[in-house]
Design an enzyme around this catalytic site. Structure first.
Site, mmCIF file in Angstrom:
data_model
loop_
_atom_site.group_PDB
_atom_site.id
_atom_site.type_symbol
_atom_site.label_atom_id
_atom_site.label_comp_id
_atom_site.label_asym_id
_atom_site.label_seq_id
_atom_site.Cartn_x
_atom_site.Cartn_y
_atom_site.Cartn_z
ATOM 1 N N GLY A 65 -8.764 8.141 15.029
ATOM 2 C CA GLY A 65 -8.081 8.336 13.752
ATOM 3 C C GLY A 65 -8.540 9.631 13.107
ATOM 4 N N LEU B 77 -8.217 11.238 6.489
ATOM 5 C CA LEU B 77 -9.314 11.806 5.694
ATOM 6 C C LEU B 77 -10.676 11.358 6.202
ATOM 7 C CD1 LEU B 77 -8.044 11.799 2.017
ATOM 8 C CD2 LEU B 77 -8.383 13.724 3.549
ATOM 9 N N SER C 266 3.811 7.658 -6.999
ATOM 10 C CA SER C 266 2.398 7.700 -7.370
ATOM 11 C C SER C 266 2.101 6.948 -8.660
ATOM 12 C CB SER C 266 1.962 9.161 -7.538
ATOM 13 O OG SER C 266 0.681 9.208 -8.140
ATOM 14 N N ARG D 63 -3.705 -1.999 -10.724
ATOM 15 C CA ARG D 63 -2.497 -2.238 -9.940
ATOM 16 C C ARG D 63 -2.147 -3.710 -9.818
ATOM 17 N NH1 ARG D 63 -3.638 2.200 -5.135
ATOM 18 N NH2 ARG D 63 -3.041 4.013 -6.385
ATOM 19 N N HIS E 91 0.744 -2.017 -0.117
ATOM 20 C CA HIS E 91 0.333 -0.617 -0.080
ATOM 21 C C HIS E 91 -0.957 -0.384 0.702
ATOM 22 C CE1 HIS E 91 -0.441 3.451 -1.326
ATOM 23 N NE2 HIS E 91 -1.464 3.126 -2.084
ATOM 24 N N GLU F 3 -10.398 3.098 5.107
ATOM 25 C CA GLU F 3 -9.662 1.848 4.917
ATOM 26 C C GLU F 3 -9.862 0.869 6.072
ATOM 27 O OE1 GLU F 3 -5.116 0.345 3.759
ATOM 28 O OE2 GLU F 3 -5.470 2.444 4.255
ATOM 29 N N ARG G 86 -8.148 -2.445 -5.098
ATOM 30 C CA ARG G 86 -8.595 -1.043 -5.169
ATOM 31 C C ARG G 86 -7.983 -0.358 -6.377
ATOM 32 N NH1 ARG G 86 -6.526 3.671 -3.914
ATOM 33 N NH2 ARG G 86 -4.821 2.942 -2.586
#
Length: 640
Positions: free
Chosen positions: A40, A43, A284, A333, A404, A428, A438
């Site tokens: 992977g 980031l 976003s 969220r 998400h 993740e 999160r």
């Protein structure tokens, strides 16, 4: 099995500093003798590969995309958190730690979360040095905006494309090491198994997605940086290729899976428009800084965005501002998502399906002017218009919650090592930092913290005790793993059933969303478990995978991944059944406060649920890592 989190002793603020000093080191001249595999290249993976190669290790990276820069990290648009306190508004490392623990509904380790907050300040400096074009104030200082779950402005951003810019920074650092010969990059290559030698992770089995060639690669340690498993729901904001295969195959080789049912539902997504869709698009969370969420006070069937202006101000219900006055539209969220579901369940949703709410920028445009809003969100507004045909400068956006992010993942200790020695999980792919929910702008923070600032220290502690000798891929362990992968592929191709892979995937996703999504109950979860077991049995009898093995075959790729999702989905349901409390975005209908908020059961469930694989069609065994809270007081979350 005893779970040792390896959290250092001592005061919270000193744990990471002391731990770094106590870790064993690898001499710079010896680092070049060790090989590390990174699976992977988002980031977490790109930052880890660049950092480890810079230190002198030999690194191999693998990604299924045609370029590492196409990793799904680019989709994290809104920003990245860091406790810099540039706004002088009361932020601190401790406040970021507290907001993250609270936002995760007290289901994460204090030690890991504090370290995340502590190293966050270094991430920004690292990325600025790489040339990431963060937004700046008029005087040249880096700008910040606020995000859900916080009352300070700590989110650094590059318009609405922060993830993309951060990935380009990490990718350029990794490219530098590719040019130096310290990183060997394998693209269009998917990991299908991890190989254990003497109980330690010593390599992986891969398939070249263009030629179909199965290969074995050996190393001294393996890092899984493969993202989350949100696509188990079929419709999610994840890239279509995002999958759980690497983590799931590692789980079947002995890596415990932590909190699999912890799934984040994001409140700000473009609503489902029909059965033709294969994925959903995220808007976003940063939009909730200036957008106001509302529905009509009384139901108006099929209300279009263009007709929203006809609803008088007195007839609008700004339900987040009404219910949570101190946080308003910037509640976390899970709270925003659950409340959007409530008003739609009442019949007050908007749009053709009634499964949407308005996100309205008219007040912000009147207050600040179109140019200011355009500078903040221009590319997001353009993207919304291209997808829906509506112009957010003229009419409200329509949004609805969607799957998400996944907070669950492979269980890791403080060093990011799984229960398999030598096998690490970053970003993740692990469970470690976000608890049951999160906060926005914390995914980028965790991925880069793990890759740039944690793994370079902790992997040395493991490698320092390992011999330099490389393991040959001619060993029986590698040959056996290659054979198992080959046999599985042959079996998938030989079934020649009547249903496509997508039909099975869509059916699994509907079951997961209906019974293990935003709202769950015991009866529904038991029904889901039975349905998934039946679906999995049918899959291995009736799936139709066209084409052959030795070619580019996307149906075969999908079949491999959906087979894993069918197993993972059942484990998620088992975990949700076991956790009969409401916490984070996981609303258990049997556990609610009088005013309909999530009600935790700290005396029963203040632990990490870590599941051990025991064989095909065998129930998994639950292990518990008790969570200890010495620095924060567990309270029912309130954003009112």
């Amino acid at each position: 099995m005893k779970l040792d989190s390896k959290i250092p002793e001592g005061p919270l603020a000193e744990k990471w500093t002391k731990h770094k000093f106590n870790l064993k080191l690898v001499n710079p001249a010896n680092k070049r003798k060790y090989d590390i595999i990174v699976v992977g290249t988002g980031l977490a993976g790109a930052s880890a590969a660049a950092s480890l190669a810079e230190l002198g290790y030999n690194v191999k990276t693998f990604c299924f995309q045609d370029s590492p820069r196409r990793a799904h990290s680019i989709a994290a648009q809104g920003g990245i958190n860091a406790a810099k306190n540039y706004q002088n508004d009361g932020d601190s490392v401790y406040r970021l730690f507290y907001d993250t623990i609270k936002g995760g509904d007290y289901r994460a380790r204090e030690g890991n979360v504090y370290r995340l907050a502590e190293v966050s300040v270094n991430i920004i400096d690292q990325c600025v040095a790489q040339g990431v074009p963060f937004a700046r104030e008029y005087g040249g200082l880096l700008a910040n905006r606020s995000f859900g779950g916080a009352q300070v402005s700590r989110t650094f951003y590059a318009r609405g494309q922060t993830g993309q810019q951060l990935l380009l920074g990490a990718y350029s650092a990794m490219n530098r090491q590719i040019a130096n010969g310290k990183v060997k990059s394998y693209t269009r290559t998917e990991m299908l198994d991890v190989v254990l030698v003497d109980g330690k992770a010593r390599g992986i089995i891969t398939r070249d997605l263009v030629t179909g060639k199965i290969e074995a690669h050996s190393a001294h340690a393996v890092l899984l940086c493969t993202g989350g498993y949100g696509n188990v729901f079929y419709l999610s904001t994840n890239a279509k290729g995002s999958n759980a295969t690497a983590a799931w195959r590692a789980h079947k080789k002995g890596a415990l899976f932590g909190n699999p049912c912890f799934t984040q539902i994001h409140p700000t997504c473009i609503p489902v428009s029909g059965d033709h869709q294969s994925k959903l698009t995220l808007m976003s969370e940063s939009l909730r800084n200036d957008g106001r969420v509302w529905v009509p006070k009384t139901a108006v069937k099929g209300l279009k965005a263009s007709d929203a202006v006809k609803i008088a101000e007195a007839d609008r219900d700004y339900f987040l501002e009404r219910r949570y006055p101190s946080f308003g539209n910037l509640v976390p969220r899970d709270v925003a998502s659950r409340n959007a579901k409530y008003v739609c369940d009442e019949g007050r949703g908007v749009g053709a399906t009634g499964l949407a709410v308005f996100l309205d920028f008219s007040d912000a445009i009147k207050r600040d002017g179109r140019k200011v809003i355009e500078a903040k969100y221009g590319n997001l507004f353009d993207m919304y218009k291209q997808i829906t045909g509506d112009d957010p400068y003229e009419v409200p956006m329509m949004i609805y919650p969607a799957v998400h992010y996944t907070m669950g993942g492979l269980w890791v200790d403080y060093n990011l090592m799984t229960t398999v020695p030598g096998l690490y999980a970053l970003g993740e792919a692990n469970f470690s930092d976000h608890g049951a929910n999160r906060l926005g702008a914390s995914a980028l923070m965790q991925g880069l913290a793990d890759g740039y600032f944690v793994i370079p220290y902790t992997i040395g502690d493991y490698l320092a005790g390992m011999p330099y000798e490389k393991v040959s891929t001619d060993r029986p362990e590698f040959k056996e793993a290659v054979q198992q992968v080959t046999d599985r592929i042959s079996k998938l191709l030989s079934i020649k059933g009547r249903k496509t892979v997508d039909e099975f995937h869509r059916e699994l996703g509907l079951t997961m969303w209906e019974y293990c999504g935003m709202s769950r109950n015991e009866e529904g979860l038991k029904k889901a478990k039975k349905k998934i077991q039946e679906l999995r049995a049918e899959f291995w009898q009736n799936v139709n995978v066209v084409g052959s093995h030795n070619e580019l075959n996307m149906e075969l790729e999908k079949a491999n991944r959906v087979a894993d999702f069918l197993e993972l989905g059942e484990l998620m349901v088992d975990d949700a059944l076991n956790r009969s409390e409401s916490c984070g975005g996981h609303f258990r209908e049997e556990s609610a406060t009088e005013d309909g908020e999530a009600k935790r059961k700290d005396d029963e469930f203040a632990y990490v649920a870590a599941w051990e694989y025991k064989g095909d069609n065998q129930p998994e065994v639950l292990h518990k890592e008790e969570l200890r809270f010495e620095n924060v007081k567990l309270t029912q979350r309130s954003y009112k």
